[in-house]
Design a protein around this motif. Sequence first.
Motif, PDB file in Angstrom:
ATOM      1  N   ASP A  21       0.818  -1.213   0.000  1.00  0.00           N
ATOM      2  CA  ASP A  21       0.000   0.000   0.000  1.00  0.00           C
ATOM      3  C   ASP A  21       0.852   1.263   0.000  1.00  0.00           C
ATOM      4  N   ALA A  22       2.189   1.105   0.017  1.00  0.00           N
ATOM      5  CA  ALA A  22       3.119   2.231  -0.113  1.00  0.00           C
ATOM      6  C   ALA A  22       4.460   1.665  -0.554  1.00  0.00           C
ATOM      7  N   LEU A  23       5.279   2.530  -1.124  1.00  0.00           N
ATOM      8  CA  LEU A  23       6.635   2.162  -1.523  1.00  0.00           C
ATOM      9  C   LEU A  23       7.611   3.024  -0.742  1.00  0.00           C
ATOM     10  N   CYS A  24       8.544   2.392  -0.060  1.00  0.00           N
ATOM     11  CA  CYS A  24       9.593   3.106   0.675  1.00  0.00           C
ATOM     12  C   CYS A  24      10.946   2.758   0.075  1.00  0.00           C
ATOM     13  N   VAL A  25      11.687   3.774  -0.325  1.00  0.00           N
ATOM     14  CA  VAL A  25      13.080   3.598  -0.720  1.00  0.00           C
ATOM     15  C   VAL A  25      13.925   4.126   0.427  1.00  0.00           C
ATOM     16  N   THR A  49       3.071  -3.418   5.536  1.00  0.00           N
ATOM     17  CA  THR A  49       2.320  -3.450   4.281  1.00  0.00           C
ATOM     18  C   THR A  49       2.973  -2.592   3.196  1.00  0.00           C
ATOM     19  N   ALA A  50       4.115  -1.985   3.499  1.00  0.00           N
ATOM     20  CA  ALA A  50       4.868  -1.243   2.487  1.00  0.00           C
ATOM     21  C   ALA A  50       5.898  -2.172   1.840  1.00  0.00           C
ATOM     22  N   HIS A  51       6.192  -1.904   0.572  1.00  0.00           N
ATOM     23  CA  HIS A  51       7.318  -2.561  -0.081  1.00  0.00           C
ATOM     24  C   HIS A  51       8.531  -1.654   0.108  1.00  0.00           C
ATOM     25  N   VAL A  52       9.632  -2.216   0.609  1.00  0.00           N
ATOM     26  CA  VAL A  52      10.814  -1.425   0.930  1.00  0.00           C
ATOM     27  C   VAL A  52      11.961  -1.852   0.012  1.00  0.00           C
ATOM     28  N   VAL A  53      12.543  -0.871  -0.656  1.00  0.00           N
ATOM     29  CA  VAL A  53      13.693  -1.097  -1.530  1.00  0.00           C
ATOM     30  C   VAL A  53      14.887  -0.362  -0.935  1.00  0.00           C
ATOM     31  N   LEU A  54      15.986  -1.067  -0.746  1.00  0.00           N
ATOM     32  CA  LEU A  54      17.204  -0.470  -0.185  1.00  0.00           C
ATOM     33  C   LEU A  54      18.317  -0.575  -1.235  1.00  0.00           C
ATOM     34  N   PRO A  55      18.590   0.513  -1.961  1.00  0.00           N
ATOM     35  CA  PRO A  55      19.665   0.465  -2.961  1.00  0.00           C
ATOM     36  C   PRO A  55      21.032   0.391  -2.296  1.00  0.00           C
ATOM     37  N   ARG A  56      22.025  -0.040  -3.081  1.00  0.00           N
ATOM     38  CA  ARG A  56      23.369  -0.275  -2.553  1.00  0.00           C
ATOM     39  C   ARG A  56      24.376   0.620  -3.282  1.00  0.00           C
ATOM     40  N   ALA A  57      25.150   1.395  -2.523  1.00  0.00           N
ATOM     41  CA  ALA A  57      26.165   2.263  -3.116  1.00  0.00           C
ATOM     42  C   ALA A  57      27.398   1.452  -3.500  1.00  0.00           C
ATOM     43  N   PRO A  58      28.032   1.752  -4.635  1.00  0.00           N
ATOM     44  CA  PRO A  58      29.291   1.084  -4.974  1.00  0.00           C
ATOM     45  C   PRO A  58      30.345   1.345  -3.896  1.00  0.00           C
ATOM     46  N   SER A  82      24.244   8.989  -8.021  1.00  0.00           N
ATOM     47  CA  SER A  82      23.531   8.431  -6.871  1.00  0.00           C
ATOM     48  C   SER A  82      22.045   8.765  -6.928  1.00  0.00           C
ATOM     49  N   LEU A  83      21.715   9.963  -7.379  1.00  0.00           N
ATOM     50  CA  LEU A  83      20.303  10.303  -7.569  1.00  0.00           C
ATOM     51  C   LEU A  83      19.676   9.416  -8.645  1.00  0.00           C
ATOM     52  N   ASP A  84      20.451   9.095  -9.672  1.00  0.00           N
ATOM     53  CA  ASP A  84      19.966   8.166 -10.689  1.00  0.00           C
ATOM     54  C   ASP A  84      19.685   6.791 -10.081  1.00  0.00           C
ATOM     55  N   ALA A  85      20.505   6.382  -9.106  1.00  0.00           N
ATOM     56  CA  ALA A  85      20.299   5.087  -8.453  1.00  0.00           C
ATOM     57  C   ALA A  85      18.983   5.075  -7.673  1.00  0.00           C
ATOM     58  N   VAL A  86      18.631   6.199  -7.068  1.00  0.00           N
ATOM     59  CA  VAL A  86      17.337   6.293  -6.385  1.00  0.00           C
ATOM     60  C   VAL A  86      16.206   6.179  -7.396  1.00  0.00           C
ATOM     61  N   ASP A  87      16.324   6.902  -8.512  1.00  0.00           N
ATOM     62  CA  ASP A  87      15.306   6.795  -9.558  1.00  0.00           C
ATOM     63  C   ASP A  87      15.176   5.359 -10.059  1.00  0.00           C
ATOM     64  N   ALA A  88      16.317   4.687 -10.246  1.00  0.00           N
ATOM     65  CA  ALA A  88      16.285   3.313 -10.732  1.00  0.00           C
ATOM     66  C   ALA A  88      15.593   2.385  -9.745  1.00  0.00           C
ATOM     67  N   ALA A  89      15.827   2.596  -8.446  1.00  0.00           N
ATOM     68  CA  ALA A  89      15.167   1.775  -7.424  1.00  0.00           C
ATOM     69  C   ALA A  89      13.657   1.986  -7.454  1.00  0.00           C
ATOM     70  N   ILE A  90      13.243   3.238  -7.599  1.00  0.00           N
ATOM     71  CA  ILE A  90      11.810   3.527  -7.694  1.00  0.00           C
ATOM     72  C   ILE A  90      11.225   2.882  -8.942  1.00  0.00           C
ATOM     73  N   ASP A  91      11.887   3.082 -10.086  1.00  0.00           N
ATOM     74  CA  ASP A  91      11.369   2.559 -11.357  1.00  0.00           C
ATOM     75  C   ASP A  91      11.230   1.045 -11.321  1.00  0.00           C
ATOM     76  N   MET A  92      12.219   0.365 -10.738  1.00  0.00           N
ATOM     77  CA  MET A  92      12.183  -1.084 -10.658  1.00  0.00           C
ATOM     78  C   MET A  92      10.956  -1.551  -9.870  1.00  0.00           C
ATOM     79  N   ALA A  93      10.742  -0.949  -8.703  1.00  0.00           N
ATOM     80  CA  ALA A  93       9.622  -1.377  -7.860  1.00  0.00           C
ATOM     81  C   ALA A  93       8.285  -1.059  -8.509  1.00  0.00           C
ATOM     82  N   VAL A  94       8.170   0.124  -9.102  1.00  0.00           N
ATOM     83  CA  VAL A  94       6.907   0.511  -9.742  1.00  0.00           C
ATOM     84  C   VAL A  94       6.612  -0.393 -10.934  1.00  0.00           C
TER      85      VAL A  94
END
Length: 226
Positions: A21-25, A49-58, A82-94
Amino acid sequence: MAADEAEGAVLRLGAMPAHADALCVFVHGRGQSPEEMGEHVIARLRNATAHVVLPRAPGGVWYDARAVDPLSEHTTAQLAASLDAVDAAIDMAVSEGAPGDRIVLAGFSQGACLALEYALRRPGRLRGLVAFTGCRVGGASRARAAAFLNGLPAYLSCGDADPWIPLGPFFEAAHDLAQAGASLRADVFPGRAHEVLDAEIAALDAMLGQVAAHRTPAGARRGAAA
């Protein structure tokens, strides 16, 4: 569910994307990992009930400089990636069915700094922002064009003598959010170590629940800081 721990892989926790019911990065700090944030922050949430995505920094680092150092060309390039990595995490989950209209971006320490920069540099996607111990990257930022955040609910927190994020830059970040139109709550905890307290976890829990229900978080007032 969890991804493997290979370089660049994300960690996935919580509800399945299509059932959330929500997406958390959630963005980890310098020298940390998604697994550490999963254990020390996400596992303490009541919201399941949220889907949580935790991206990983190189190499565990989103950018090499300290956040309070002057913004250099190298840091600017790292920050953009790094901002692109946040966008990618959002895009993947959506793309997998997570709710793209109910996104909360959160982070701790360097991850909190990155979350703040994302909200102010790439506005429009978020419905909530939570920054545990962060500031703007590059110091004072008044010269930068302010985004129009249109009442975005935002929660900022810090210790009064944090070894990484001084109170001056922390309050500058709060000022920038308020000036950009965020609906802001900011907490300063006396004597708090460089960690996330139960009260901060509760604030993220409340943000996720209220974003999921399409409600403005209680106590969040436009431009208010405590």
